[in-house]
Design an enzyme around this catalytic site. Structure first.
Site, PDB file in Angstrom:
ATOM      1  N   HIS A   1      51.634  -5.027  39.006  1.00 49.49           N
ATOM      2  CA  HIS A   1      52.310  -3.782  38.646  1.00 49.49           C
ATOM      3  C   HIS A   1      51.615  -3.125  37.455  1.00 49.49           C
ATOM      4  O   HIS A   1      51.382  -1.910  37.457  1.00 49.49           O
ATOM      5  CB  HIS A   1      53.784  -4.081  38.339  1.00 49.49           C
ATOM      6  CG  HIS A   1      54.624  -2.874  38.109  1.00 49.49           C
ATOM      7  ND1 HIS A   1      55.163  -2.583  36.880  1.00 49.49           N
ATOM      8  CD2 HIS A   1      55.036  -1.890  38.955  1.00 49.49           C
ATOM      9  CE1 HIS A   1      55.868  -1.469  36.975  1.00 49.49           C
ATOM     10  NE2 HIS A   1      55.810  -1.031  38.222  1.00 49.49           N
TER      11      HIS A   1
ATOM     12  N   ASP B   1      56.018   0.969  41.650  1.00 48.71           N
ATOM     13  CA  ASP B   1      57.350   0.404  41.443  1.00 48.71           C
ATOM     14  C   ASP B   1      57.901  -0.193  42.731  1.00 48.71           C
ATOM     15  O   ASP B   1      58.510  -1.273  42.721  1.00 48.71           O
ATOM     16  CB  ASP B   1      58.303   1.473  40.902  1.00 48.71           C
ATOM     17  CG  ASP B   1      57.983   1.899  39.481  1.00 48.71           C
ATOM     18  OD1 ASP B   1      57.120   1.275  38.830  1.00 48.71           O
ATOM     19  OD2 ASP B   1      58.614   2.867  39.009  1.00 48.71           O
TER      20      ASP B   1
END
Length: 138
Positions: free
Chosen positions: A63, A104
């Site tokens: 991420h 996300d």
């Protein structure tokens, strides 16, 4: 507790970026991102270095790498549009913040798919001093 307080203060009144990520995690993983992932391992939370400690921590590493590739949108503040379609997250629009939504989305799914590796007793508030190894490249 200090980390949670800081994050709560930062998220008050915010309806984009990190707040949207929090809501996505709640929907997909069925747990709070702030309470579960804000200070986990070497990469979940602000910053990150060393080697990911488990598959959950690797979700945060990936991420972070994804956020590092985003251009034209602040991942922590930029607002994006997404919806739910048959239980799946669908990032919508063509703006630069759609990239953040995709980062996300991938992280929320990764957290869900790796719940069996999540070890709060071992990696919650993990000391940064245990994250001294050289980081692997994104």
């Amino acid at each position: 507790m200090r980390t949670l307080w800081i994050m709560a203060v930062l998220l008050v009144g915010v309806d984009g970026g990190l707040w949207q990520f929090e809501n996505m995690i709640i929907k997909v993983v069925k747990k709070s991102g702030i309470l579960s992932y804000s200070a986990y391992g070497c990469y979940c939370g602000w910053g990150g270095r060393g080697k990911p400690k488990d598959a959950t921590d690797r979700c945060c590493f990936v991420h972070d790498c994804c956020y590092g590739k985003v251009t034209g949108c602040n991942p922590k503040l930029g607002k994006y549009t997404y919806s739910w379609n048959n239980g799946d997250i669908v990032c919508e629009g063509d703006g630069p913040c759609k990239e953040v939504c995709e980062c996300d989305r991938a992280a929320a799914i990764c957290f869900r798919d790796n719940l069996d590796t999540y070890d709060r007793n071992k990696y919650w508030r993990y000391p940064a001093s245990n994250c001294q190894e050289d980081s692997e490249p994104c």
